[in-house]
Design a protein around this motif. Structure first.
Motif, PDB file in Angstrom:
ATOM      1  N   GLY A  69       0.648  -1.245   0.071  1.00 29.12           N
ATOM      2  CA  GLY A  69       0.141   0.103   0.032  1.00 29.12           C
ATOM      3  C   GLY A  69       0.908   1.339  -0.013  1.00 29.12           C
ATOM      4  N   VAL A  70       1.992   1.389  -0.232  1.00 23.93           N
ATOM      5  CA  VAL A  70       2.930   2.475  -0.200  1.00 23.93           C
ATOM      6  C   VAL A  70       2.696   3.064  -1.594  1.00 23.93           C
ATOM      7  N   PRO A  71       2.335   4.326  -1.669  1.00 22.23           N
ATOM      8  CA  PRO A  71       2.190   4.977  -2.973  1.00 22.23           C
ATOM      9  C   PRO A  71       3.521   5.173  -3.680  1.00 22.23           C
ATOM     10  N   TYR A  72       3.430   5.638  -4.750  1.00 20.11           N
ATOM     11  CA  TYR A  72       4.307   5.705  -5.704  1.00 20.11           C
ATOM     12  C   TYR A  72       5.006   7.228  -5.442  1.00 20.11           C
ATOM     13  N   ASN A  73       4.113   8.063  -4.880  1.00 18.91           N
ATOM     14  CA  ASN A  73       5.037   9.241  -4.500  1.00 18.91           C
ATOM     15  C   ASN A  73       6.032   9.382  -3.151  1.00 18.91           C
ATOM     16  N   ARG A  74       5.594   8.313  -2.571  1.00 21.32           N
ATOM     17  CA  ARG A  74       6.552   7.631  -1.384  1.00 21.32           C
ATOM     18  C   ARG A  74       7.834   7.134  -1.783  1.00 21.32           C
ATOM     19  N   ILE A  75       7.595   6.382  -2.656  1.00 23.25           N
ATOM     20  CA  ILE A  75       8.852   5.599  -3.306  1.00 23.25           C
ATOM     21  C   ILE A  75       9.682   6.778  -4.172  1.00 23.25           C
ATOM     22  N   SER A  90       8.252   5.118 -11.066  1.00 24.29           N
ATOM     23  CA  SER A  90       7.017   5.867 -10.357  1.00 24.29           C
ATOM     24  C   SER A  90       6.772   7.156 -10.983  1.00 24.29           C
ATOM     25  N   ARG A  91       8.172   7.770 -11.490  1.00 27.06           N
ATOM     26  CA  ARG A  91       7.847   9.323 -11.908  1.00 27.06           C
ATOM     27  C   ARG A  91       7.088   9.429 -12.965  1.00 27.06           C
ATOM     28  N   THR A  92       7.039   8.424 -13.880  1.00 33.94           N
ATOM     29  CA  THR A  92       6.211   8.454 -15.100  1.00 33.94           C
ATOM     30  C   THR A  92       4.747   7.868 -14.889  1.00 33.94           C
ATOM     31  N   VAL A  93       4.489   7.609 -13.858  1.00 34.75           N
ATOM     32  CA  VAL A  93       3.078   6.767 -13.640  1.00 34.75           C
ATOM     33  C   VAL A  93       1.834   8.242 -13.316  1.00 34.75           C
ATOM     34  N   GLY A  94       1.080   8.213 -14.273  1.00 37.15           N
ATOM     35  CA  GLY A  94      -0.178   9.139 -14.231  1.00 37.15           C
ATOM     36  C   GLY A  94       0.196  10.656 -13.949  1.00 37.15           C
ATOM     37  N   SER A  95      -0.390  11.192 -13.195  1.00 39.66           N
ATOM     38  CA  SER A  95      -0.283  12.640 -12.639  1.00 39.66           C
ATOM     39  C   SER A  95       0.028  12.668 -11.278  1.00 39.66           C
ATOM     40  N   GLY A 177       6.086   6.620 -25.239  1.00 38.60           N
ATOM     41  CA  GLY A 177       4.683   6.792 -25.385  1.00 38.60           C
ATOM     42  C   GLY A 177       4.281   8.229 -25.774  1.00 38.60           C
ATOM     43  N   THR A 178       3.251   8.411 -26.004  1.00 41.40           N
ATOM     44  CA  THR A 178       2.813   9.987 -26.504  1.00 41.40           C
ATOM     45  C   THR A 178       3.325  10.997 -25.744  1.00 41.40           C
ATOM     46  N   ARG A 179       3.651  10.768 -24.437  1.00 40.23           N
ATOM     47  CA  ARG A 179       4.254  11.604 -23.559  1.00 40.23           C
ATOM     48  C   ARG A 179       4.846  10.983 -22.654  1.00 40.23           C
ATOM     49  N   ASN A 180       5.490  11.565 -21.529  1.00 39.45           N
ATOM     50  CA  ASN A 180       6.289  10.955 -20.711  1.00 39.45           C
ATOM     51  C   ASN A 180       5.605  10.280 -19.488  1.00 39.45           C
ATOM     52  N   ALA A 181       4.433  11.115 -19.269  1.00 45.05           N
ATOM     53  CA  ALA A 181       3.646  10.241 -18.087  1.00 45.05           C
ATOM     54  C   ALA A 181       2.209  10.497 -18.366  1.00 45.05           C
ATOM     55  N   MET A 182       1.223   9.954 -17.859  1.00 44.08           N
ATOM     56  CA  MET A 182      -0.157   9.686 -17.858  1.00 44.08           C
ATOM     57  C   MET A 182      -0.428   9.217 -19.230  1.00 44.08           C
ATOM     58  N   VAL A 183       0.256   8.191 -19.334  1.00 41.69           N
ATOM     59  CA  VAL A 183       0.112   7.457 -20.591  1.00 41.69           C
ATOM     60  C   VAL A 183       0.669   6.184 -20.524  1.00 41.69           C
ATOM     61  N   ILE A 184      -0.058   5.108 -21.241  1.00 39.64           N
ATOM     62  CA  ILE A 184       0.222   3.547 -21.176  1.00 39.64           C
ATOM     63  C   ILE A 184       1.294   3.602 -22.220  1.00 39.64           C
ATOM     64  N   ALA A 185       2.321   2.827 -21.549  1.00 39.26           N
ATOM     65  CA  ALA A 185       3.659   2.863 -22.377  1.00 39.26           C
ATOM     66  C   ALA A 185       3.306   1.831 -23.811  1.00 39.26           C
ATOM     67  N   VAL A 186       3.890   2.289 -24.916  1.00 38.92           N
ATOM     68  CA  VAL A 186       4.076   1.820 -25.994  1.00 38.92           C
ATOM     69  C   VAL A 186       4.932   0.394 -25.822  1.00 38.92           C
ATOM     70  N   CYS A 187       5.912   0.734 -25.099  1.00 36.24           N
ATOM     71  CA  CYS A 187       7.202  -0.220 -24.683  1.00 36.24           C
ATOM     72  C   CYS A 187       7.705   0.303 -23.669  1.00 36.24           C
TER      73      CYS A 187
END
Length: 290
Positions: A69-75, A90-95, A177-187
């Motif tokens: 349950g540790v969120p990405y921001n704490r990582i 973790s820095r590339t995950v969502g907003s 991806g189409t941008r660095n974050a807030m996107v599902i990776a193409v790879c």
């Protein structure tokens, strides 16, 4: 729909044993999307947000035990020096809002081939700790995924933690991806250099039915680098290019709306070559340890 809300891990395991069909929810960044779009209607939700044992991390013999349950921001803020590859991912995950809620445990539970946390976990040979009222077991990340959005979790089991070695060398993560974050990776690609063991770890995301490693690329790099750990001489361009080719060959992608299989293989080759160059430059200068 029943809503189960345990306050301790023991209560959570008992609830999961009594109601195996209950869907665990912590940050809700995946489950709530499926519910909102009416893609899923489980009979019960198992809210793990109140289980404080899952929201902690600790050190155990150069191993980080990261609660599910540790969120990405704490990582990012607390473990960037110890787990640099996972922190990069973790820095590339969502907003920022998603990073404050989303968790590695949830990413693993979803078992998506495109999960951003999976390549760095594969690269550093992390283990997934799962538990039930029957006991606890540890599963190597490379054995955890069995198909698209499928894992080896039993119906009565919960992911409680991930055991990740503290970095003993440079680590890198990169994705297309189409941008660095807030996107599902193409790879995506994760790399870990272990200076102590003189080994190279890899992780490939969004380029196969499951996240996967590139064992032939790892073996090739370890052989080629073997005499350079002490001298810290530059890696030959031909060696880094061949490493990239082997990573691309290890992928098993498909054509979809985000990219073709051929493009994914090419992109992974480029990512692998670049991340190896960056990681080796960090190793040569010693900047990774600071």
């Amino acid at each position: 729909m029943d809503f189960l809300r345990p306050t301790t891990l023991a209560e959570a395991l008992e609830a999961k044993a009594a109601t195996p069909e209950a869907v665990p929810i912590a940050g809700g960044t995946d489950v709530m999307v499926e519910l909102n779009f009416d893609l899923r209607r489980p009979d019960a939700l198992l809210d793990l947000g109140g289980v404080t044992e899952l929201a902690e991390w600790d050190l155990d013999d150069d191993m980080v035990r990261l609660g599910a349950g540790v969120p990405y921001n704490r990582i990012i803020t607390e473990l960037g020096a110890k787990l640099p590859g996972l922190a990069m991912a973790s820095r590339t995950v969502g907003s920022p809002q998603i990073r404050n809620r989303g968790t590695v445990g949830g990413n693993l539970g979803a078992a998506s081939p495109a999960g951003d946390a999976h390549p760095p976990l594969l690269a550093c040979a992390a283990e997934i700790e799962v538990a039930s009222t029957r006991g606890t077991r540890r599963i190597p990340t490379s054995q955890f995924f069995v198909g698209p959005k499928k894992s080896v979790l039993e119906p009565d089991e919960l992911i409680v933690a991930t055991r990740i070695p503290v970095a003993s060398g440079p680590q890198q993560f990169a994705k297309v991806g189409t941008r660095n974050a807030m996107v599902i990776a193409v790879c995506s690609f994760g790399l870990a250099l272990n200076a102590g063991k003189r080994s190279v770890g890899t992780g490939i995301g969004s380029a196969g039915p499951t996240p996967l490693r590139a064992p032939e690329a790892e073996a090739f790099a370890e052989t080629e680098i073997d005499g350079l750990w002490d001298t810290r001489e530059p890696l030959p361009d031909s060696m880094m290019r061949r490493f990239g080719e082997l990573v691309g060959e290890a992928a098993n992608p498909i054509d979809d709306v985000r990219g073709t299989a051929a493009y994914r293989r090419h992109a992974l080759s480029v990512l692998a070559r670049r991340t190896l160059a960056w990681a080796w430059a960090d190793y040569r200068t010693g900047s990774w340890s600071t």
